[in-house]
Scaffold this active site. Structure first.
Site, PDB file in Angstrom:
ATOM      1  N   ASP A 336     -40.210  48.735  75.591  1.00  0.00           N
ATOM      2  CA  ASP A 336     -41.446  48.878  75.135  1.00  0.00           C
ATOM      3  C   ASP A 336     -42.410  47.931  75.960  1.00  0.00           C
ATOM      4  O   ASP A 336     -41.887  47.206  76.956  1.00  0.00           O
ATOM      5  CB  ASP A 336     -41.724  48.391  73.729  1.00  0.00           C
ATOM      6  CG  ASP A 336     -41.142  47.143  73.320  1.00  0.00           C
ATOM      7  OD1 ASP A 336     -40.837  46.184  74.465  1.00  0.00           O
ATOM      8  OD2 ASP A 336     -41.070  46.639  72.265  1.00  0.00           O
ATOM      9  N   ASP A 628     -38.641  46.312  68.037  1.00  0.00           N
ATOM     10  CA  ASP A 628     -38.909  44.964  67.553  1.00  0.00           C
ATOM     11  C   ASP A 628     -39.374  45.137  65.827  1.00  0.00           C
ATOM     12  O   ASP A 628     -39.180  44.397  65.134  1.00  0.00           O
ATOM     13  CB  ASP A 628     -40.231  43.971  68.008  1.00  0.00           C
ATOM     14  CG  ASP A 628     -41.186  45.079  68.504  1.00  0.00           C
ATOM     15  OD1 ASP A 628     -41.424  46.094  67.960  1.00  0.00           O
ATOM     16  OD2 ASP A 628     -42.104  44.606  69.444  1.00  0.00           O
ATOM     17  N   ASP A 632     -37.630  50.356  64.007  1.00  0.00           N
ATOM     18  CA  ASP A 632     -36.783  50.564  65.173  1.00  0.00           C
ATOM     19  C   ASP A 632     -35.081  50.494  65.000  1.00  0.00           C
ATOM     20  O   ASP A 632     -34.507  50.816  65.908  1.00  0.00           O
ATOM     21  CB  ASP A 632     -37.154  49.440  66.256  1.00  0.00           C
ATOM     22  CG  ASP A 632     -38.614  49.933  66.691  1.00  0.00           C
ATOM     23  OD1 ASP A 632     -39.039  50.971  66.770  1.00  0.00           O
ATOM     24  OD2 ASP A 632     -39.097  48.785  67.220  1.00  0.00           O
TER      25      ASP A 632
HETATM   26  P1  ATP Z   1     -45.224  48.611  72.432  1.00  0.00           P
HETATM   27  O1  ATP Z   1     -44.495  49.688  71.445  1.00  0.00           O
HETATM   28  O2  ATP Z   1     -45.105  48.741  73.841  1.00  0.00           O
HETATM   29  O3  ATP Z   1     -45.009  47.386  71.677  1.00  0.00           O
HETATM   30  P2  ATP Z   1     -47.720  48.845  71.152  1.00  0.00           P
HETATM   31  O4  ATP Z   1     -47.733  47.199  70.749  1.00  0.00           O
HETATM   32  O5  ATP Z   1     -49.257  49.193  71.815  1.00  0.00           O
HETATM   33  O6  ATP Z   1     -46.656  49.069  72.203  1.00  0.00           O
HETATM   34  P3  ATP Z   1     -47.792  49.434  68.469  1.00  0.00           P
HETATM   35  O7  ATP Z   1     -47.746  48.151  67.976  1.00  0.00           O
HETATM   36  O8  ATP Z   1     -46.959  50.566  67.612  1.00  0.00           O
HETATM   37  O9  ATP Z   1     -47.360  49.769  69.883  1.00  0.00           O
HETATM   38  O10 ATP Z   1     -49.313  49.955  68.524  1.00  0.00           O
HETATM   39  C1  ATP Z   1     -49.763  50.979  68.514  1.00  0.00           C
HETATM   40  C2  ATP Z   1     -51.224  51.126  68.612  1.00  0.00           C
HETATM   41  O11 ATP Z   1     -51.703  50.739  67.201  1.00  0.00           O
HETATM   42  C3  ATP Z   1     -51.867  50.377  69.357  1.00  0.00           C
HETATM   43  O12 ATP Z   1     -52.127  50.795  70.714  1.00  0.00           O
HETATM   44  C4  ATP Z   1     -53.214  50.185  68.709  1.00  0.00           C
HETATM   45  O13 ATP Z   1     -54.421  50.949  69.117  1.00  0.00           O
HETATM   46  C5  ATP Z   1     -52.837  50.047  67.138  1.00  0.00           C
HETATM   47  N1  ATP Z   1     -52.608  48.905  66.814  1.00  0.00           N
HETATM   48  C6  ATP Z   1     -51.772  47.872  66.971  1.00  0.00           C
HETATM   49  N2  ATP Z   1     -51.878  46.879  66.208  1.00  0.00           N
HETATM   50  C7  ATP Z   1     -52.518  47.012  65.394  1.00  0.00           C
HETATM   51  C8  ATP Z   1     -53.377  46.293  64.240  1.00  0.00           C
HETATM   52  N3  ATP Z   1     -52.674  45.051  64.048  1.00  0.00           N
HETATM   53  N4  ATP Z   1     -54.344  46.699  63.829  1.00  0.00           N
HETATM   54  C9  ATP Z   1     -54.670  47.917  63.937  1.00  0.00           C
HETATM   55  N5  ATP Z   1     -54.423  48.659  64.835  1.00  0.00           N
HETATM   56  C10 ATP Z   1     -53.411  48.196  65.737  1.00  0.00           C
END
Ligand code: ATP
Length: 900
Positions: A336, A628, A632
């Site tokens: 990720d 994480d 997953d």
């Molecule tokens: P990775 O999988 O590489 O860790 P990531 O952290 O961007 O990537 P997710 O945590 O699934 O993946 O987040 C996906 C999307 O959801 C983000 O790009 C963001 O737009 C939105 N997002 C993430 N965290 C929050 C939050 N706490 N509140 C609202 N929206 C969020």
């Protein structure tokens, strides 16, 4: 349910009480305990842990060393020699057994201690409120009265009476056997409700699968429900892997074969050769002892334990030992992005409002910085309110350094809010829809002192734009300019920003439901955050690519952001992106083809990860996958090597993983692959050294018996050589460092066997050379008319010298052994030589040893001759290896030696 042993829990039937009563009875409040009180209670109630199963007594562990068919054979032989009154032989055999057991005992103890220390590094943590502040503490330190925050993926750390539950679902299989998650509420339930129906409680050891909640700890440690039935949590950790188990079985069958051959030789010698039984029996016993590779199983186990320790030093904790073999064979790493490839140190850099775009200055999480050009307060205020209130993180100033508790992105939003002078303190949260990677937004319902209510939402731009009908411009609602916002979001993403859209809505409802959002929200703006790539990750991606490993990024983030980061990180094909939406439309066959084309997967949800792993595995690739979140876990289990993030990861992900990274860093994955390859090489080296050594020693005796020749090495001498070399020299190989060029080789094919044709050939070749050298030296001595004792002493020393040279040769199975590095050796290697060389001088020249072993001093010239023959043996082996490698088209055999 059995009654608790020891003291009762602080409250009885908390599930039947109103939550407020629990708080009162436990002398706590919604803001949690203060630090001093928590410490006092920890002394009173003891740590929140279940008693560890006590380890076996050291004496039992020592006795277990003898529980081994190889050892039984040796013990039986010593009995027979004792009956024949061959006291010296009996003593030597018993010494072999005893020294083996002692070394096995010490090493096993060290290996187990290392594993125990590693287990401790994985101890779970819990999020609590203390003094009104959110903190992460070791779960062991929880006390009754603590307020605990529960999020998806958490293992519930103690028995908790819930005070808040938002779509909270908990899987309680560990307690009730029911694998369907149950929904939790805060209302009391009847006092006699069975465990599975106590919806107002979250029990220690159960798993939060969705939603969020908060509650007060009502029981810890042995007072919890799981504590009452403890014992079932006992985790067994075997010190074995498939390959070691395979070698173990091999060693047993080999022992059986050796015994049969020995019996046949005994019959042959007695009936055909007409040799006296006592002498013959001793020869056969020495052959048996020499042939049995008794050092093999323990040395292999030690090799694994050392690998586990080395990986831990590189921040990779092996949770399941078999993974240590697989990780070296990994051919694709799916990783990720956030926090693994990037630093997960977020900063809001840009905001887009209806009136235009603004930059945000300032570094880190400090609430100091400016918005340039300054924004219209009527537009900025709602954006800041969403940023600050639709937020679960907390910032704190620790000795001048601002730090985040909770999600770094939310921390960055708080820091951004702090850079404005907009006051958001008057609002109180009354309900929420927590963030979930599957729906990608978070919503809260807040109320102020006047009873006014507002919905505040933040999330991925596509998701948010789909929910909005309007936008706020200059403080007033107007129809949403969807295309303009989409274009703005693309622009921010293409610049490497992670983009969030923020929106507000109105309601009078006391609860928040999805219906209040869809189509009713007004967009207030976009926020662009940066999260710089980790410098070590860039280097590690390059290392992996040179090692023939594909690196693929699988992220929940926007395609534009993912591509920008993929470029900075140096992925092979950063522009080939596939989105979750595309994956969803593909069948398995189509996905199997497409998965090889793309290196970046954006806007994926956890279930896509599972399909991607399966698609890659369908090509016979060995796949490592990081994760994480709680969702997953299936992908982590399915992957050949599931890797969880130690800091950011949920307990659920860690439990499903084979490997846990303590620093969440991609570079640690590359380091683990390197160590994994080293471990596999070292297993091979140990086997490649021990098998021909045993075969060579045994063949010396066997050939003499069969051909009716005088024994070139007497039985007791063979026993001595076996005793002194088997564990010392073989053990040194377990400590071998990584060979140069290890990360320049392509990954070994999946399931490549340890016992290859090449290894069998090596055993045969080395055995033949051993025979030639030992018989050669012995007949040289007889030709010279030396007494038998001198000839045998020379032949015995020849054996030892050959073993030492063979060891130096085996250290480099991929490169040349003719380099300074190869000769410099390692500390364990020189330590074992420091034991063996003086010992050989002693048995050769010290009269008492001569009396026992029947040896005699040899001249300087003859000694040098033996060493020269050892060198010749080494050169022959090296030339044969180079011939073989060049025929196999492996030119790196020499080129590698110079590589770093
Ligand atoms: P990775 O999988 O590489 O860790 P990531 O952290 O961007 O990537 P997710 O945590 O699934 O993946 O987040 C996906 C999307 O959801 C983000 O790009 C963001 O737009 C939105 N997002 C993430 N965290 C929050 C939050 N706490 N509140 C609202 N929206 C969020």
């Amino acid at each position: 349910m059995t009654e608790p042993t020891g003291r009762p829990a602080p409250l009885s039937a908390p599930h039947a009480m109103p939550a407020e009563d629990c708080l009162e009875l436990l002398g706590t409040s919604l803001a949690g305990l203060d630090g001093a009180e928590a410490e006092r209670r920890l002394k009173e109630w003891g740590p929140n842990a279940l008693p560890e199963p006590s380890p076996p007594h050291p004496f039992i562990r020592f006795l277990r060393q003898f529980h081994n068919p190889l050892i039984y054979v040796l013990l039986a032989s010593s009995l027979v020699t004792a009956l024949l009154a061959h006291w010296v032989d009996t003593a030597v055999i018993l010494a072999v057994v005893l020294i083996n057991a002692i070394i096995g005992f010490i090493q096993e103890g060290r290996a187990e201690n290392a594993l125990a220390a590693i287990r401790a590094m994985l101890s779970p943590r819990a999020s609590v409120l203390r003094d009104g502040r959110r903190l992460s503490v070791p779960a062991e330190e929880l006390v009754p009265g603590d307020i605990v925050i529960l999020e998806p993926g958490d293992r519930v750390p103690a028995d908790i009476r819930l005070l808040e539950a938002h779509a909270l679902k908990v899987q309680e299989a560990i307690l009730t056997g029911e694998s369907v998650a149950v929904e939790k509420r805060t209302e009391p339930v009847p006092a006699d409700a069975p465990l599975g129906d106590r919806a107002s409680m979250a029990f220690s050891g159960t798993l939060v699968v969705a939603g969020s909640g908060r509650g007060v700890v009502v029981a810890t440690g042995t007072q919890t429900e799981i504590g009452r039935i403890s014992g079932m949590l006992e985790e067994v950790r075997e010190l074995s892997t498939p390959l070691v188990a395979q070698m173990d079985r091999f060693a047993r069958w080999l022992t059986a074969l050796i015994l049969i051959v020995a019996a046949l030789l005994l019959a042959w010698g007695y009936f055909v050769g007409h040799m006296p039984f006592g002498e013959l029996f001793m020869a056969v016993v020495s052959l048996t002892v020499a042939a049995i590779p008794e050092g093999l199983p323990p040395v292999l186990t030690i090799t694994l334990a050392i690998g586990v320790r080395r990986m831990a030093e590189r921040h990779a904790i092996v949770r399941r030992l078999p993974a240590i073999e697989t990780i070296g064979a990994v051919s694709v790493i799916c990783t990720d992005k956030t926090g693994t490839l990037t630093r997960n140190e977020m900063t809001v850099r840009a905001i887009a409002l209806a009136s235009g775009r603004h930059e945000v200055t300032g570094e880190g999480y400090a609430p100091h910085g400016e918005i340039v050009p300054p924004a219209d307060a009527r537009e900025l205020a709602p954006l800041v309110e969403v940023a600050a209130l639709c937020n679960d993180a907390a910032l704190s100033d620790v000795a001048g350094e601002w730090q985040v508790e909770g999600d770094p992105m939310e921390g960055a939003l708080l820091a951004f809010a702090g850079k404005t002078d907009i006051d958001t303190t008057g609002w109180r949260r009354i309900d929420e829809i927590p963030f979930d990677a599957a729906h990608r937004f978070m919503a809260v319902l807040v109320e102020n002192a006047d009873g006014a209510r507002r919905i505040l939402v933040k999330g991925a731009p596509e998701v948010m734009l789909a929910m909005c009908s309007d936008e706020l411009a200059g403080g007033a609602r107007r129809p949403l300019r969807r295309a303009a916002w989409e274009a703005e979001a693309e622009r921010l993403a293409a610049g490497g920003h992670r983009v969030l859209a923020l929106a507000v809505g109105e309601t009078h409802a006391a609860h928040l439901a999805r219906d209040h959002l869809d189509g009713h929200l007004a967009l207030v703006g976009l926020v662009g955050l940066i999260d710089p790539p980790r410098a070590e990750a860039i280097e590690a991606v390059a290392v992996c690519r040179r090692a023939g490993i594909d690196v693929k990024m699988i992220t929940g983030d926007h395609a534009g952001t993912a591509v920008a980061i993929a470029r900075q990180i140096g992925l092979a094909r950063p522009d080939r992106v596939m989105t979750g939406a595309e994956i969803a439309t593909m069948g398995e066959a189509e996905l199997a083809v497409a998965v090889r084309e793309a290196d970046v997967f954006a806007r994926t949800s956890p279930e896509h990860k599972l399909r991607l792993v399966a698609a890659l595995q369908s090509h016979g690739l060995t796949v490592a996958m990081t994760g994480d979140g709680v969702n997953d876990a299936p992908a982590l289990k399915r992957a050949d090597v599931g890797i969880a993030m130690g800091k950011r990861g949920s307990e659920a992900a860690k439990e499903a993983a084979d490997l846990v990274l303590t620093d969440d860093n991609f570079a640690s994955i590359a380091a683990a692959v390197r160590e994994g390859r080293t471990v596999f090489d070292n297993l091979r080296k140990v086997i490649s050294w021990i098998l021909p050594t045993s075969a060579g020693e045994a063949a010396t005796v066997g050939a003499a018996l069969l051909l009716g020749l005088a024994l070139p090495v007497s039985p007791v001498q063979i026993l001595w050589v076996n005793l002194i070399t088997a564990v010392t020299l073989g053990l040194a190989l377990a400590f071998e460092p990584t060979e140069p060029g290890t990360m320049l080789r392509p990954p070994r094919p999946r399931n490549a066997p340890l016992l290859t044709g090449a290894l069998v050939w090596h055993v045969v070749f080395v055995t033949a050379l051993f025979l030639a050298a030992v018989f050669g030296v012995f007949s040289y001595a007889s030709d010279r008319g030396y007494p038998l004792a001198v000839g045998q002493t020379m032949a015995m020393n020849m054996l030892v010298v050959l073993e030492i040279f063979h060891l130096f040769f085996i250290r480099n199975i991929h490169g040349t052994s003719l380099s300074w590095r190869a000769f410099r050796g390692t500390r364990p290697l020189w330590l074992s030589l420091a034991v063996i060389v003086p010992a050989q001088f002693l048995v050769t020249y010290a009269p008492p040893a001569q009396a026992v072993l029947g040896t005699a001093g040899i001249s300087l010239f003859d000694g040098l001759l033996v060493i020269a023959l050892g060198m010749a043996f080494f050169v022959i082996l090296e030339v044969e290896k180079q011939l073989r490698l060049s025929l196999a088209g492996r030119p790196e055999a020499t080129a590698e030696a110079g590589a770093p």
